[in-house]
Write a protein that holds these residues in place. Sequence first.
Motif, PDB file in Angstrom:
ATOM      1  N   ASP B  63      46.853  40.576  47.504  1.00 56.87           N
ATOM      2  CA  ASP B  63      45.916  41.190  46.565  1.00 56.87           C
ATOM      3  C   ASP B  63      44.718  41.875  47.228  1.00 56.87           C
ATOM      4  OD1 ASP B  63      44.637  38.882  47.413  1.00 56.87           O
ATOM      5  OD2 ASP B  63      44.411  37.984  45.433  1.00 56.87           O
ATOM      6  N   HIS B  64      44.152  41.265  48.259  1.00 58.69           N
ATOM      7  CA  HIS B  64      42.881  41.774  48.777  1.00 58.69           C
ATOM      8  C   HIS B  64      42.953  43.195  49.307  1.00 58.69           C
ATOM      9  CE1 HIS B  64      41.420  37.777  48.196  1.00 58.69           C
ATOM     10  NE2 HIS B  64      40.241  38.061  48.715  1.00 58.69           N
ATOM     11  N   ILE B 113      45.824  39.898  41.434  1.00 53.41           N
ATOM     12  CA  ILE B 113      44.799  39.074  42.073  1.00 53.41           C
ATOM     13  C   ILE B 113      45.168  37.604  41.830  1.00 53.41           C
ATOM     14  CG2 ILE B 113      42.338  38.565  42.176  1.00 53.41           C
ATOM     15  CD1 ILE B 113      41.845  41.294  40.812  1.00 53.41           C
ATOM     16  N   SER B 352      38.447  43.375  39.418  1.00 49.99           N
ATOM     17  CA  SER B 352      38.154  42.133  40.153  1.00 49.99           C
ATOM     18  C   SER B 352      38.556  40.889  39.366  1.00 49.99           C
ATOM     19  CB  SER B 352      36.677  42.022  40.531  1.00 49.99           C
ATOM     20  OG  SER B 352      35.958  41.350  39.525  1.00 49.99           O
ATOM     21  N   CYS B 353      38.621  39.767  40.094  1.00 49.07           N
ATOM     22  CA  CYS B 353      39.039  38.521  39.439  1.00 49.07           C
ATOM     23  C   CYS B 353      38.032  38.041  38.411  1.00 49.07           C
ATOM     24  CB  CYS B 353      39.303  37.448  40.487  1.00 49.07           C
ATOM     25  SG  CYS B 353      37.889  37.089  41.533  1.00 49.07           S
ATOM     26  N   CYS B 414      42.571  43.714  44.356  1.00 49.26           N
ATOM     27  CA  CYS B 414      41.128  43.445  44.435  1.00 49.26           C
ATOM     28  C   CYS B 414      40.322  44.740  44.499  1.00 49.26           C
ATOM     29  CB  CYS B 414      40.813  42.606  45.651  1.00 49.26           C
ATOM     30  SG  CYS B 414      41.508  40.951  45.560  1.00 49.26           S
ATOM     31  N   CYS B 417      36.308  45.650  44.717  1.00 52.79           N
ATOM     32  CA  CYS B 417      35.493  44.432  44.679  1.00 52.79           C
ATOM     33  C   CYS B 417      34.978  44.115  46.065  1.00 52.79           C
ATOM     34  CB  CYS B 417      36.296  43.271  44.144  1.00 52.79           C
ATOM     35  SG  CYS B 417      35.452  41.712  44.293  1.00 52.79           S
ATOM     36  N   SER B 435      32.505  43.294  39.241  1.00 55.07           N
ATOM     37  CA  SER B 435      32.889  42.247  40.188  1.00 55.07           C
ATOM     38  C   SER B 435      31.809  41.165  40.252  1.00 55.07           C
ATOM     39  CB  SER B 435      33.141  42.882  41.555  1.00 55.07           C
ATOM     40  OG  SER B 435      31.997  43.610  41.958  1.00 55.07           O
TER      41      SER B 435
END
Lengths: 216, 481
Positions: B63-64, B113, B352-353, B414, B417, B435
Amino acid sequence: MKAFTVHKGLVAPLDRANVDTDMIIPKQFLKSIKRTGFGKNLFDELRYTDAGEADQDCSGRPLNNDFVLNQPRYKGVSVLLARQNFGCGSSREHAPWALDDFGFRCVIAPSFADIFFNNCFKNGLLPIVFSEEQVDELFVACEGEEGYSLTIDLKRQVVVKPDGSELAFEIDSFRKECLVNGLDEIGLTLRESGAIKTFEDKHQQRFPWLFKELNA
Amino acid sequence: MAGKTLYDKLWDDHLVMSRDDGSALLYIDRQLLHEVTSPQAFEGLRIAGRQPWRISANLATPDHNVPTTVDEREVGIEGIVDPVSKIQVQTLDDNCSEFGITQYAMKDIRQGIVHVVGPEQGATLPGMTVVCGDSHTATHGAFGALAHGIGTSEVEHVLASQCLVAKKMKNMRVRVDGTLGHGVTAKDIVLAVIGKIGTAGGTGCAIEFAGTAIEALSMEGRMTICNMAIEAGARVGLVAVDNTTIEYVKGRPFAPEGVEWEAAVNYWHTLHSDVDAIFDYEVILNACDIQPQVTWGTSPEMVAPVGSVVPDPEAEDDATKAEGIRRALQYMGLEAGQLLTSIKLDRVFIGSCTNSRIEDLRAAAVVVKGRKVADTIKQAMVVPGSGLVKQQAEKEGLDKIFVEAGLEWREPGCSMCLAMNADKLGEGEHCASTSNRNFEGRQGFGGRTHLVSPAMAAAAAVAGYFVDVRDLVKDKQEERA
Ligand code: SF4
């Protein structure tokens, strides 16, 4: 893991509160799949005046001469003197890796962020908490005297100043044992495999739904 | 004897053993893995010749630093332009195959994410212990699960032993009572909480969010709040289980079924703090006092209601704080006393998460529907939290609303973010972002992040500067439309 018993080292003062892990090691350097080599990008945005990139040769980059670690008198430093809430922000373990890779063995501050504090021990780096006043005094002493060094005696839990006076610090006994013996934490835990297995069997009986295969 | 807090109960139900020094081994039910913090853990296992303790406890997804453009995504891992990102995603892939760990790989519709994917799949369940090598793992506490963000050594430790070495934290309760005003969201609650207690306010604590305003939130809102517990200094955020939780979990791919479901629900109903439980700290906020929030500085605690002004360091008595404000204003390019609504924006990031779930996207879509992104905005992007969120949004036509308004509709990850992939801010650019972190350089070198709710970010996209979203969306009717 390197054992930590007695360490004597040059001290550098980083006079800034709430230094977060993004500042310790900016995220563009997290992409490595290794545990080493992060030292050259430690405090990258403070240390250099240009924007750093991963996999870059840092030897020719423009230095920020105002930044403490760039001053010649702190060359070879291994003890970092810091302010409150050091290591806040993201949980990245690259922060202690970078400090370690740069050559730090110990960070002294009035307070640390939880995760960073934990991560230090796992990497042979010793975080020491002293009161605000004690840290203030160390800042004054260290800034005032070139070559200011401290001796950290972990076994006796004291920091010895150049004049021979000592400051005692707290550390939990388990962490101390691991650091002093350079013990790997996983090996320690796996000595309890029997107890883990017994717990797991009971846990599974009680909460069978937690053991569903994820292979759908 | 006093009753137990929710945290006490979760702790007790996972305690393998306590050690003399106050540390304990805690059994971990679920570990989520992603490409950034896992390679060195797998490297460590391999070096030591260890095997994972229980493979089925792990779930992985990159995810990142997955790219979020269709072009790059279509090709798969090979298509990732950035070489280092490619190595990381490839390494996760290789490690999962080697050890037999379930992975939602880049081209899987379930990829996203980690903190969106876990709950979405029912891989996060009430009463679980959940860990992930990411500080926003606190998100999963919204389910009444004990969720810790951990470091890479701990990822390796949990892989090898299914246990985490932990120390019992203190209990803190943040009560938010009353009813939220129209246009005010979970994000505003949590920003207001951080503004009140500070970024170190919850250090050493597990924070349970409670009170009628929290109970009234959907699971998504609760996740937004727990997600940012870490920004208040707490590794763990929690919300008690209630029918909202159970309804959300029901029918998810990894949720229990049949008799197991019944047994699980019975247990889950016990996952709340007892009435006579004692908290070490308690903070109380009134929901009706909370207004849409905007951060003006370089720490999430540097936050204020949208109608206020940038603070003056001269007015701050505490010298350290004053210096912090001064430094932040310089970095952010802001003047003391300036209205928050006079901050002109260059980019807008919705994702973002913290805020990339379907409700977040709906809230943003309502605001931009039939409007246009301001000419002065260089880029406004919407990045859904997972492939399934994206699919759902497209089913509802949200993607069209965004695209017609001039926002980019991206692939899940992600993204901006943390700017590990190509999505990042230029130097000096101001960004309205949904974020969770506004640290210096977080969204790109020299980038200036302002944290806001999805609705506020959408409103900012349309206006080109911060505005009170309540002025744009006048009544509830329109908000729901
Ligand atoms: S969306 Fe941001 S905060 Fe969340 S896991 Fe990804 S990088 Fe971390």
